[in-house]
Design a protein around this motif. Structure first.
Motif, mmCIF file in Angstrom:
data_model
loop_
_atom_site.group_PDB
_atom_site.id
_atom_site.type_symbol
_atom_site.label_atom_id
_atom_site.label_comp_id
_atom_site.label_asym_id
_atom_site.label_seq_id
_atom_site.Cartn_x
_atom_site.Cartn_y
_atom_site.Cartn_z
ATOM 1 N N ALA A 138 -4.188 -2.861 -0.175
ATOM 2 C CA ALA A 138 -2.864 -2.475 -1.089
ATOM 3 C C ALA A 138 -3.142 -2.951 -2.210
ATOM 4 O O ALA A 138 -2.886 -2.349 -3.615
ATOM 5 C CB ALA A 138 -1.564 -2.960 -0.414
ATOM 6 N N ALA A 152 -1.743 2.899 -7.917
ATOM 7 C CA ALA A 152 -0.694 3.411 -6.870
ATOM 8 C C ALA A 152 0.936 2.864 -7.277
ATOM 9 O O ALA A 152 0.657 1.625 -7.770
ATOM 10 C CB ALA A 152 -1.101 3.039 -5.609
ATOM 11 N N THR A 153 1.686 3.308 -6.829
ATOM 12 C CA THR A 153 2.911 2.504 -6.700
ATOM 13 C C THR A 153 3.230 1.784 -5.713
ATOM 14 O O THR A 153 2.463 1.867 -4.669
ATOM 15 C CB THR A 153 4.098 3.520 -7.028
ATOM 16 O OG1 THR A 153 4.234 4.129 -5.676
ATOM 17 C CG2 THR A 153 3.738 4.618 -8.182
ATOM 18 N N SER A 195 -2.707 2.621 8.551
ATOM 19 C CA SER A 195 -1.218 3.216 8.856
ATOM 20 C C SER A 195 -0.901 2.934 10.250
ATOM 21 O O SER A 195 0.466 3.223 10.452
ATOM 22 C CB SER A 195 -0.749 4.449 7.795
ATOM 23 O OG SER A 195 -1.246 5.437 8.556
ATOM 24 N N ARG A 201 -5.373 -0.878 -4.625
ATOM 25 C CA ARG A 201 -4.763 0.208 -4.757
ATOM 26 C C ARG A 201 -3.637 0.131 -6.106
ATOM 27 O O ARG A 201 -3.641 0.963 -6.913
ATOM 28 C CB ARG A 201 -3.992 0.809 -3.755
ATOM 29 C CG ARG A 201 -4.670 1.203 -2.459
ATOM 30 C CD ARG A 201 -5.623 2.924 -2.713
ATOM 31 N NE ARG A 201 -4.438 3.801 -2.600
ATOM 32 C CZ ARG A 201 -4.354 4.737 -3.843
ATOM 33 N NH1 ARG A 201 -5.116 4.348 -4.852
ATOM 34 N NH2 ARG A 201 -3.317 5.473 -3.727
ATOM 35 N N LEU A 202 -2.930 -0.804 -6.168
ATOM 36 C CA LEU A 202 -2.104 -1.276 -7.183
ATOM 37 C C LEU A 202 -2.613 -1.916 -8.316
ATOM 38 O O LEU A 202 -2.344 -1.189 -9.385
ATOM 39 C CB LEU A 202 -0.955 -2.337 -6.577
ATOM 40 C CG LEU A 202 -0.005 -2.177 -5.244
ATOM 41 C CD1 LEU A 202 0.289 -3.448 -4.936
ATOM 42 C CD2 LEU A 202 0.967 -1.113 -5.964
ATOM 43 N N GLU A 209 9.763 -1.086 1.914
ATOM 44 C CA GLU A 209 9.210 -1.855 0.685
ATOM 45 C C GLU A 209 9.561 -3.423 0.621
ATOM 46 O O GLU A 209 8.495 -4.404 0.469
ATOM 47 C CB GLU A 209 9.541 -1.250 -0.717
ATOM 48 C CG GLU A 209 9.030 0.096 -1.050
ATOM 49 C CD GLU A 209 9.293 0.204 -2.246
ATOM 50 O OE1 GLU A 209 9.292 -0.543 -3.303
ATOM 51 O OE2 GLU A 209 9.861 1.469 -2.620
ATOM 52 N N GLU A 230 0.897 3.513 2.599
ATOM 53 C CA GLU A 230 -0.491 3.753 2.892
ATOM 54 C C GLU A 230 -1.059 2.798 3.910
ATOM 55 O O GLU A 230 -1.966 2.927 4.889
ATOM 56 C CB GLU A 230 -1.301 3.690 1.929
ATOM 57 C CG GLU A 230 -1.248 5.046 0.934
ATOM 58 C CD GLU A 230 -1.955 4.920 -0.243
ATOM 59 O OE1 GLU A 230 -3.061 4.067 -0.399
ATOM 60 O OE2 GLU A 230 -2.072 5.469 -1.322
ATOM 61 N N ALA A 282 1.048 -4.405 -10.008
ATOM 62 C CA ALA A 282 1.262 -3.309 -10.789
ATOM 63 C C ALA A 282 1.574 -3.313 -11.971
ATOM 64 O O ALA A 282 1.282 -2.437 -12.951
ATOM 65 C CB ALA A 282 2.430 -2.418 -10.039
ATOM 66 N N GLU A 308 3.899 3.890 -2.785
ATOM 67 C CA GLU A 308 2.517 4.590 -2.313
ATOM 68 C C GLU A 308 1.854 3.536 -1.545
ATOM 69 O O GLU A 308 1.491 3.868 -0.216
ATOM 70 C CB GLU A 308 1.984 5.227 -3.152
ATOM 71 C CG GLU A 308 2.590 6.465 -3.962
ATOM 72 C CD GLU A 308 1.920 6.811 -5.295
ATOM 73 O OE1 GLU A 308 2.259 7.854 -5.726
ATOM 74 O OE2 GLU A 308 1.233 6.087 -5.831
ATOM 75 N N ALA A 309 1.380 2.329 -1.994
ATOM 76 C CA ALA A 309 0.848 1.390 -1.402
ATOM 77 C C ALA A 309 1.155 0.974 -0.159
ATOM 78 O O ALA A 309 0.545 0.722 0.985
ATOM 79 C CB ALA A 309 0.536 0.293 -2.296
ATOM 80 N N ASP A 352 -6.312 1.532 -8.908
ATOM 81 C CA ASP A 352 -5.999 2.931 -8.454
ATOM 82 C C ASP A 352 -4.723 3.561 -9.135
ATOM 83 O O ASP A 352 -4.741 4.932 -9.181
ATOM 84 C CB ASP A 352 -6.288 3.207 -7.062
ATOM 85 C CG ASP A 352 -7.600 2.530 -6.424
ATOM 86 O OD1 ASP A 352 -8.490 2.676 -7.274
ATOM 87 O OD2 ASP A 352 -7.549 2.656 -5.272
#
Length: 319
Positions: A266, A275-276, A223, A269-270, A289, A283, A308, A279-280, A273
Motif C-alpha cells: 500500500a 493511488a488514493t 485483498s 501504491r500511495l 479506511e 486493494e 500521499a 484505493e490502496a 503509483d
C-alpha cells in the motif's frame, strides 16, 4: 520452484525499488588492501579476475572470494578487501578518488585482480523491514561451481559489465546500469535457489516447499480475507503445524507477515503509483479506511495520508 519464485521476487524488488545505481571497476596488483566505509543501500561485488579476502566489520572469519564469485552486502557495514586477508587498508575514498559510475580505479600496478562493484539505494521502509532478515554477507559461488541458468547469466553480466568498463563505448553508462540490475536480480535468484538452512524471513518462506504455496497465495491476492486456517490448507499442513513452521522460518506469525506485506504494498501504491488512500485500502483487503490507517500507522510508523501528501508535494515541485 522456478515458476513461483520470480513473481514474489519481482514483488519484493518492486517495493524495495533499487535505484541510483553506481557501478565501477577495480584493477589491483601486488599486496593491495582497501577499506570501504559504511554504505547506504545494497552493494554487490563480482570477481572477474584473481582472488581476494573480504573482512566485514564485526566478523572474525575472513571470506575468500575467487574468480566468478559474487557477494551481496545488504546492511551497509564497513569492510576490507585485500590480497592477503588484511584488516586495514587504503581508504576507498582515496583509491576511488573521484567515484563515478562507469569508472575503473587502479591500485598498484594493476593486472593481478579485477572486480566489479555496484551499489543500489533502496526504499527506506521496505529495506528496513524486508532486508533485516538477510545475512550481513551473502556469498554466491561462481565460476564452474554454479552451472544453473542464473549462474550462467551472472557470469555473462560480469563479463559484459567488465567489457563496458574497459572500453567505454557510447551509451556505456546506461548499459552498465541496466546490466547491474540484471546482476542484482540473478544474484537474488541464486540466493533463493541455494541450499542455506540458516535463511530466515521471506527468502526462507520462498525456499520452503510447505510454506511456498501459502506465501505465493498471500502475495498474489492481497485483498482476500486470509486466515491462518486457509493459509494452512494451501500449505497442506494443520493449522498449528503451519503457524509454528511459519514463525520459525519467517520470524513472525502468518498474520503479522501478511499485514506487513499489505502495508508495504500500500505504501508503494500511495508513494509512487498515485493511488488514493481509499484505493490502496481496498486493494489490500480493508473495507474501512480507519482500520487501514490504524494498521498502516502501527506497522510502518506513519499515516497513509502523510505518504500521499508527500507524493503530491513532490509531483507539484516537478512542474
Amino acid at each position: 520452484m522456478a515458476d513461483l519464485v520470480p513473481d514474489i521476487l519481482s514483488d519484493v524488488l518492486d517495493v524495495l525499488q533499487p535505484r541510483d545505481c553506481v557501478a565501477a571497476g577495480l584493477d589491483a596488483g601486488g599486496n593491495w588492501s582497501i577499506r570501504y566505509g559504511p554504505h547506504a543501500g545494497m552493494k554487490c561485488i563480482g570477481i572477474v579476475k584473481g582472488s581476494c579476502w573480504l573482512v566485514l566489520d564485526g566478523q572474525r572469519t575472513p571470506v575468500r572470494l575467487g574468480e566468478g564469485d559474487c557477494v551481496m552486502l545488504p546492511h551497509g557495514k564497513a569492510f576490507v578487501l585485500s590480497a592477503s586477508g588484511a584488516r586495514i587498508g587504503d581508504a576507498a575514498e582515496t583509491v576511488h578518488s573521484a567515484p563515478a559510475h562507469g569508472d575503473t580505479a587502479l591500485l598498484g600496478s594493476g593486472g593481478d585482480f579485477y572486480m566489479i562493484g555496484a551499489r543500489f539505494l533502496l526504499s527506506g521502509l521496505a529495506s528496513e523491514l524486508l532486508m533485516a532478515s538477510l545475512a550481513d554477507v551473502i556469498v554466491i559461488p561462481g565460476g564452474d561451481k554454479d552451472n544453473s541458468a542464473s549462474g550462467e547469466t551472472v557470469r555473462w553480466a560480469l563479463t559484459r559489465i567488465a567489457t563496458e568498463l574497459r572500453h567505454r563505448r557510447p551509451g556505456c553508462a546506461s548499459f552498465i546500469e541496466h546490466l547491474s540490475h540484471v546482476l542484482l536480480i540473478e544474484l537474488m535468484r541464486c540466493h533463493l535457489d541455494g541450499d542455506n538452512e540458516e535463511q530466515i524471513g521471506w527468502t526462507a518462506a520462498i525456499s520452503d516447499p510447505f510454506l511456498r504455496p501459502a506465501f505465493v497465495a498471500m502475495h498474489r491476492d492481497l485483498s482476500s480475507p486470509w486466515t491462518v486456517a486457509t493459509l494452512a490448507k494451501r500449505a497442506g499442513l494443520s493449522r498449528t503445524a503451519f503457524a509454528v513452521r511459519f514463525a520459525r522460518l519467517v520470524g513472525r506469525s502468518p498474520m503479522s507477515y501478511l499485514t506487513l506485506w499489505r502495508m508495504l504494498w500500500a505504501a508503494k501504491r500511495l508513494d509512487r503509483d498515485g493511488a488514493t488512500v481509499a484505493e490502496a485500502s481496498a486493494e489490500v483487503g480493508y473495507s474501512s479506511e480507519s482500520a487501514f490507517t490504524a494498521a498502516f500507522r502501527r506497522t510502518l510508523g506513519k499515516t497513509p495520508r502523510r505518504l500521499a501528501a508527500r507524493r503530491v508535494i513532490s509531483t507539484s515541485g516537478q512542474r
